[in-house]
Design an enzyme around this catalytic site. Structure first.
Site, PDB file in Angstrom:
ATOM      1  N   ASP A   1     -78.082  31.573 -21.871  1.00 24.09           N
ATOM      2  CA  ASP A   1     -78.800  30.384 -22.323  1.00 24.09           C
ATOM      3  C   ASP A   1     -78.430  30.049 -23.769  1.00 24.09           C
ATOM      4  O   ASP A   1     -78.292  28.877 -24.137  1.00 24.09           O
ATOM      5  CB  ASP A   1     -80.306  30.625 -22.206  1.00 24.09           C
ATOM      6  CG  ASP A   1     -81.110  29.351 -22.441  1.00 24.09           C
ATOM      7  OD1 ASP A   1     -80.688  28.271 -21.995  1.00 24.09           O
ATOM      8  OD2 ASP A   1     -82.172  29.446 -23.096  1.00 24.09           O
TER       9      ASP A   1
ATOM     10  N   GLU B   1     -92.643  29.637 -39.989  1.00 18.56           N
ATOM     11  CA  GLU B   1     -91.734  28.526 -40.211  1.00 18.56           C
ATOM     12  C   GLU B   1     -91.787  28.136 -41.679  1.00 18.56           C
ATOM     13  O   GLU B   1     -92.846  28.160 -42.308  1.00 18.56           O
ATOM     14  CB  GLU B   1     -92.121  27.320 -39.336  1.00 18.56           C
ATOM     15  CG  GLU B   1     -92.089  27.589 -37.836  1.00 18.56           C
ATOM     16  CD  GLU B   1     -90.687  27.821 -37.298  1.00 18.56           C
ATOM     17  OE1 GLU B   1     -89.716  27.532 -38.012  1.00 18.56           O
ATOM     18  OE2 GLU B   1     -90.567  28.300 -36.146  1.00 18.56           O
TER      19      GLU B   1
END
Length: 287
Positions: A220, A195
């Site tokens: 999804d 990240e």
């Protein structure tokens, strides 16, 4: 790593340089080829051989120059060797360019020089990457086009995003094609990821969704975009879609949109689209 490199070099030894004799034989072939090509300009037209006729003529003349006319080369080779100051014909010499050696012989150099060394071959990795990408795209292309239609975006944009998230399907544990993280109560697995924090990629573990199959993953994904990233829907270009995702916080990578656009506009993507029977235009591959 050193041992591996040594073994590789032993398996694929470096190419040896041509001897002066070999270089001169190649150059005399070039001279014969030029002479035959000039004579052929007033002979049979290449179009009479059908499509590719000019290429056939060139190959035929080159073979003729290198082989059938070689019996006349002995004295020419000796003269050329004296011109460039050579002594032993079998002494390996640095590969000189055709232009420089012909200049030393007093012969005008051809406009397009033929290299003495063979051209570099494509690396096996590029072929493996193409196979991986095309196989992956073919396996999910119906789901990708359905998702793109539901979101009102180019199919190539959705394909480029999943290519970025999975490395063209090389890393898609749990059939998770879009890097979607698992929320409370959702089936997921803990996986290593990176990240961006203050412009720096930080390694950490995070829970990612697991799906029964790629179709469930795409379904999804469509629901996630429609509910949480509505500004990305209805975008008619790859750039508009990718930038809306980044602005909405889909990923912490500040180059996320740029990476999607580069993949969508890459030669690899063009080849992949051809493999699935789609062109850049009908898949919506606008910048």
């Amino acid at each position: 790593m050193i041992e591996a490199r040594t073994a590789l070099n032993a398996t694929n030894p470096a190419p040896t340089r041509p001897t002066q004799k070999e270089a001169m034989q190649h150059l005399t072939g070039l001279l014969w080829y030029q002479m035959l090509s000039t004579l052929n300009e007033t002979g049979m037209d290449a179009s009479t051989l059908g499509q590719g006729g000019s290429d056939f003529q060139s190959m035929f003349l080159w073979n003729l120059a290198q082989n059938d006319f070689g019996k006349y080369d002995a004295r020419l080779l000796q003269a050329a060797q004296r011109q460039i100051g050579g002594q032993a014909l079998q002494t390996p010499a640095p590969a000189a360019s055709t232009a420089s050696v012909l200049a030393a012989m007093g012969v005008p150099a051809p406009v397009n020089e033929t290299p003495l060394a063979p051209p570099p071959q494509p690396t096996p990795g590029s072929e493996q990457e193409l196979d991986q990408a095309t196989n992956f795209a073919k396996s999910i292309w119906p789901q990708i086009t359905a998702a793109a239609q539901a979101l009102g975006v180019p199919a190539v944009a959705v394909l480029a995003q999943t290519a970025l998230e999975t490395g063209w399907g090389a890393a898609a544990p749990g059939h998770n094609l879009f890097g979607i993280k698992a929320g409370p109560g959702q089936a997921g697995s803990l996986r290593a990821t990176h990240e961006m924090q203050n412009g720096v990629a930080v390694a950490q573990d995070a829970a990612f969704r697991d799906y029964a199959d790629p179709t469930a993953s795409v379904s999804d994904y469509v629901g996630l975009i429609q509910s949480n990233y509505q500004s990305a829907t209805g975008q008619g270009s790859v750039a508009g879609f990718a930038q809306a995702l980044q602005a909405g916080g889909y990923a912490t990578d500040d180059q996320y949109a740029e990476k999607i656009m580069k993949i969508a506009q890459s030669p690899l993507m063009s080849a992949v689209l051809q493999s699935v029977g789609a062109s850049s235009s009908n898949s919506g591959a606008q910048p």
